[in-house]
Design a protein around this motif. Sequence first.
Motif, PDB file in Angstrom:
ATOM      1  N   VAL A  92       9.485  43.441  24.434  1.00 44.86           N
ATOM      2  CA  VAL A  92       8.768  43.507  23.162  1.00 44.86           C
ATOM      3  C   VAL A  92       8.952  44.902  22.572  1.00 44.86           C
ATOM      4  O   VAL A  92       8.890  45.880  23.316  1.00 44.86           O
ATOM      5  CB  VAL A  92       7.274  43.218  23.390  1.00 44.86           C
ATOM      6  N   ALA A 102       3.259  46.213  26.126  1.00 45.79           N
ATOM      7  CA  ALA A 102       3.354  45.168  25.102  1.00 45.79           C
ATOM      8  C   ALA A 102       4.093  43.951  25.633  1.00 45.79           C
ATOM      9  O   ALA A 102       3.704  42.807  25.367  1.00 45.79           O
ATOM     10  CB  ALA A 102       4.064  45.733  23.882  1.00 45.79           C
ATOM     11  N   ILE A 135       2.263  40.407  25.539  1.00 49.33           N
ATOM     12  CA  ILE A 135       2.748  39.384  24.611  1.00 49.33           C
ATOM     13  C   ILE A 135       3.506  38.301  25.363  1.00 49.33           C
ATOM     14  O   ILE A 135       3.321  37.109  25.110  1.00 49.33           O
ATOM     15  CB  ILE A 135       3.602  40.047  23.517  1.00 49.33           C
ATOM     16  N   THR A 180       1.803  34.629  25.213  1.00 51.32           N
ATOM     17  CA  THR A 180       2.517  33.612  24.443  1.00 51.32           C
ATOM     18  C   THR A 180       2.999  32.481  25.345  1.00 51.32           C
ATOM     19  O   THR A 180       3.040  31.325  24.931  1.00 51.32           O
ATOM     20  CB  THR A 180       3.716  34.244  23.723  1.00 51.32           C
ATOM     21  N   TYR A 233       9.447  33.254  27.666  1.00 54.25           N
ATOM     22  CA  TYR A 233       8.371  34.230  27.502  1.00 54.25           C
ATOM     23  C   TYR A 233       8.031  34.889  28.828  1.00 54.25           C
ATOM     24  O   TYR A 233       7.690  36.069  28.888  1.00 54.25           O
ATOM     25  CB  TYR A 233       7.141  33.562  26.883  1.00 54.25           C
TER      26      TYR A 233
END
Lengths: 532, 475
Positions: free
Chosen positions: B222, B280, B284, B288, B301
């Motif tokens: 990310v 991050a 994330i 996600t 992910y």
Amino acid sequence: MLTENILTLTIFFPLLGFAVLLFVSRERASMIKLIGLITTLITFGLSLVLYFGFDDQAAGFQFQHQQVWIAGLNISYFVGIDGMALLLIVLTTFLTPLALLGTWESITHRIKEYTLMILLLEVGMIGVFAALDLFLFYVFWELILIPMYFIIGVWGGKDRIYAAVKFFLFTLFGSLLMLVAILALGYLASQYPGGQFTMNLLELYGIGPRLPAVLQGWLFAAFALSFAIKVPLFPFHTWLPDAHVQAPTAGSVILAGVLLKMGTYGFIRFCLPLFPTASVSFMPSISVLAIIGILYGALVAMVQTDIKKLVAYSSVSHLGFVVLGIFSMTEEGMQGAIIQMVNHGLSTGALFLIVGMIYDRAHTRMITDFGGVAKVMPVFATIFMIVSFSSIGLPGLNGFVGEFLILLGAFKSKFLNSYSYAAFSALGVILAAVYMLWSYQRVMLGPVREGGLYGGHTLSDLSVREIVTYVPIILFIVWIGVYPSTFLSKSAQTTKQVVRIMEDTQRGSKTGTAEVIERQTVRSSNQLIPEQ
Amino acid sequence: MENNYLADLWNSSPIVCVVLTGLVLLLVESVRRGSGRLSYAVSLVGLASAGVLIVAVGDVAQPAFNNMIVQGPYAQFFTVIFLVTGILTILLSRGYLDRQGIHRSEYYLLVVFAISGMMLLAYAMDLIVVFLGIELMSICLYILAGFMRTRGTSMEAALKYFLLGAFATGFLLYGIALIYGSTGTTNLEQIAKSFAEHSASPMFLVGVSFLLVAFAFKVAAVPFHMWAPDVYEGAPTMVTAFMSTGVKAAGFAAFVAVFMRSFQYAGSPVNDVLAAIAAASMIIGNVTALAQVNLKRMLAYSSVAHAGYILVGLAAGNADGFMGILFYLVAYVVVNVGAFGILSLVEDSNGQKLSYDDYAGFSAQRPFLAALMSIFMFSLAGIPPFAGFFGKYYVFLAAVKADMIWLAVLGVLTSLVSVYYYLRLVILMYFREGSGDVAVRPTWAAMLSIGFAAYLVIQFGIFPSIVVDAALKVF
């Protein structure tokens, strides 16, 4: 040679059964069950070798076995037991075959996987109590999650998936923070002159107490959270009723009998001796939570309509006593706590077996569906009666010994320094009598249901196999009640050492000199390391 | 001079061997068109011989070709990862390609050339070689992503990967140019020597941050991860497997070689940036992944999240971080090959059967595969005694030692989140009844590779010393 390896052998023996089972066809159900039972019985036999070879008088850890595991990170396979660990290991190996035997016919599908999971679980449980290396301890601690998760999720009741996931996430949450604390502790050890990163518990016993109070507080909190969730201490108990109610009988027996003790064991083994200063400052709040747990668990148990839930909440109450005993930081309280761990394993294990057996027959656990069962199942009624009394704490049975010692400890504790702790928790004993006797009365006494039908089924009394399951439990219930010294003497050295560390710490903090703490804790930590 | 060339050739012989294998595959393709089976055999033999050579060359650090590449423990460690990944991927691919009706020899050719590019990254001692390696690897993968040329999603994946990848390459090249502009060299060793005096120059710092962007893109961290879910979902499953394992490892090989071994960034703002990217990615990626229905997207992910965990080691920047990265990569790579292998077995010829729900009751139909899948999931979640746990242990240890306890705490909390979506698959496989129409026809090679991956996951989880000792040698 043997004394060095016997503990390791005990830990990993169930894996042998595991390996054998892999090659047995899943069609041969009775063969699979038999292999499971024999494996756990031999494991019990091995733990008896430990029991009889154990020296009550010697301080420190016996049957030590150390082997380099991951040299680059100073991690070793290091096991050893003291009296407390010994009692809990024997309890584990004692309950596991009984759980298998008591639920011989309750599991009808995927018997092979079921037995595999129980064996794996046993490895984890014995390992937790024997590990003297924090990394090893953590691995065993987490190893338990996977089989228990499957046991609840595959063979559990209607809401099993919810219960299994909740159990997994709750316990993992606590233990992950503990992992960070373990890493931090190992790292802090390397910050002392001549120190190095270590996971060796005996070395860390010398480090932890020297840490500044704030740091100790953080580390204590991370460890304690993990243990409090496992115990479970109010307000971290919400996973327990779900898991207990949804788990199959053997799962509940092991969960209540052994898994919950991992939390209280952790308090005595890690929290108190590693972070004594923090333990003293956290003591009032944890004791209050323990008392809330005692009363809350008992009150909630009282209003349950499902017998299994009632037993589950009674565990919250009983374990509250254990935590209170530990944090009274007196020899009486701690001895009581350790013996109460064993007692709770016996009586609640037996209670879950009882609930399981009646559920297998009537296919209902609602108290209102029963009444007058004693007339239909007289043998069952007798056993239920004895176990209920044990759970209540009737003098002459095991529960009394534990609760009495804990209350005594709480009463005279210099740390708690108030009679109100003992007074409030004594209320819990009365409440226990209320919920146990009341439920016994509603289920067992009164007129027989119309046509002798319960949940649409007729009830038959216990089979020989089922009676055989209870005989050893009741034997120990009476033994501990009448002559507890057999077992108390095993754990005496453990409690003495922990209590000494705590008292030294308190004395040190009263005089206000950090050096005193340092000197004394170093001394007491040296005592934990036995002479080679 | 002649002697020197021979020594250089010998030192780089594993790469040479893989490149030669690629050239032979080209010839095979021109002689016997469309003969997948021969290419399959040739590529396996070629990669295996490269494996023999890498052992034969030894682990004494030896620069070659005017210090452009260096053979040594570092190159060796990563090359073994790439070769094992490559061999497992190829073993798993054949049956998969057959089922999908796209069994063509170019596939093996592209995989082998991609591996040679990855190896260049592990050997690189010069930013130009890093660039060459990344390009060689990426161009092969752009094509591989679109290998299922009759399917729109595969085309979309290829195009997206190509366009964004080209953009990242631009960053890489520009970064190299700026660094060259401020230091006057592209050699990593010389940059390392003069890092301190240049670290204040803005041109140099901009160059470093451009490199950071390019590498973060390649490892899908990310905020440069946007391409990953779509590309992972659209590409043929075994290509996705290769992307999420080999390519990620190669990306980190370059990342670590340039940042940890060359830029001594400890204490500089680069450290904080890396920590931020790691945090991050963990947040994330994991959060996600919770919402995904398609397993390939979920693993995409999850691979973003795992890039985050590996970056924790990079952010820590100490010895433990370095070795933690190496261990984590090994653990991650074997697990992902296995997990994607199972996905590729269950997937039907229309590219369906890739969602969570298709695995309901899987354990009743395929108990062995379900058990292995559970092991992979537990390992990804970082539950002991599987390899993934030890990887996490190592990088968190590094974070704690680098006084970044917050990063370790964040790491454990996000891995708690991850448990939820990994376990969802286990729940479906074991706790629910299925419709029973999953047709799995695994080849022996596929079963062996998946079984081997599972064996490694357990082996490295219980006895991590093997990898730890190898990593210690690298350090």
